[in-house]
Design a protein around this motif. Structure first.
Motif: not given
Length: 308
Positions: A33, A36-37, A39-44
């Motif tokens: 997960e 994946d985040r 790659k999507r540029g949505t890292l916390p």
């Protein structure tokens, strides 16, 4: 980093790290997960590079890059060194009968076959029947070579001392290499007939290539030629020194466990050395591939998963 041998060597030391065998399902899902985040540029916020590298290490050691499924524990590269220990002890047992030699060689080559199959290029589905045909061919040929070698070495006692030494020293390497190469080629032969996927710079599939499949299999076969070198060369040298030690002179029962540990250590060194010879994601010039692939992409170089 994967462009240099030492970069790949460091990478594969991570892949074969046995600690990844103890990763929980929850930890694996968290790692997947997180990547994946990324790659999507949505890292916390607050996620460090070290955490991302650890997540990558866990995913690469457990998940097959083509299928996205978990590789069974004994057949992962990280499981190979540990699971082969029992086989090493069995193969080194003194006073083997023909039956026990066949049994231990069958176990060893069955494990090799499952490792080769589990780490193959799986971009194209292959029927289970092909796996069983490959397994039968791989194990039969490999065990025949290995048992033939053992019989030859036992018969070597009738030869002159010089001939006997030559047989015992130099026959094992070509025999083990032949068995290993037979095993890889037969366990992965469906790739040659079906071809494997080749990818452009963005990771998109641009076609299926039998030429790339030949390259992938040749590179993997070459790693199996290098793999036995340290295992066959180092332990005899090390054991010749250790067996002169007073402790092993007094307690002969310790020779087998010490020999087993030495062989295992040699295997632990040989495995990352051999699989580091080529990148797992290898590159090939489009000019070398089928014309339809050249027509389907503007790239001059494409990549393919060589397998391990």
């Amino acid at each position: 980093e994967n462009n240099t041998f030492f970069g790949r060597f460091r990478h594969f030391l991570d892949v074969i790290d046995p600690s990844t065998l103890f990763v929980t399902e929850k930890r694996l899902q968290e790692s997947v997960e997180l990547l994946d985040r990324f790659k999507r540029g949505t890292l916390p916020p607050g996620v460090t590079d070290a955490q991302l590298w650890q997540a990558q290490k866990i995913k690469q050691a457990i998940i097959h890059p083509d299928t996205g499924e978990k590789i069974l524990m004994p057949f992962r590269m990280s499981g190979t060194v540990g699971f082969i220990f029992v086989q090493v002890v069995g193969l080194l047992l003194p006073n083997q009968t023909l039956t026990s030699t066949i049994f231990w060689q069958w176990l060893n080559q069955s494990h090799n076959a499952c490792v080769n199959y589990s780490n193959r290029n799986a971009s194209k589905p292959a029927p289970v029947s092909k796996f069983f045909l490959g397994y039968l061919g791989a194990v039969t040929s490999a065990v025949s070579i290995a048992v033939g070698l053992n019989v030859l070495i036992q018969k070597a006692s009738r030869f002159s001392p010089t001939t006997r030494l030559l047989v015992q020293r130099f026959i094992p390497f070509p025999a083990v290499v032949s068995a290993n190469v037979c095993n890889v080629v037969l366990m992965r032969h469906s790739e040659l007939s079906q071809g494997i996927s080749v990818l452009d710079d963005n990771g998109n599939v641009v076609g299926t290539s039998k030429v790339a499949a030949r390259h992938a299999l040749l590179e993997t076969a070459l790693t199996r030629v290098v793999l036995p070198m340290p295992i066959l060369m180092l332990p005899p040298i090390i054991m010749a020194v250790l067996e002169k030690l007073p402790l092993l002179q007094r307690r002969r029962r310790l020779v087998l466990p010490v020999h087993s540990v030495v062989v295992l250590a040699a295997f632990g060194l040989a495995l990352p050395l051999a699989i580091s010879l080529f990148p797992q994601m290898s590159q090939i010039s489009v000019n070398q591939l089928e014309p339809e692939i050249a027509a389907a992409t503007d790239c001059t170089i494409v990549t393919y998963n060589k397998g391990l």
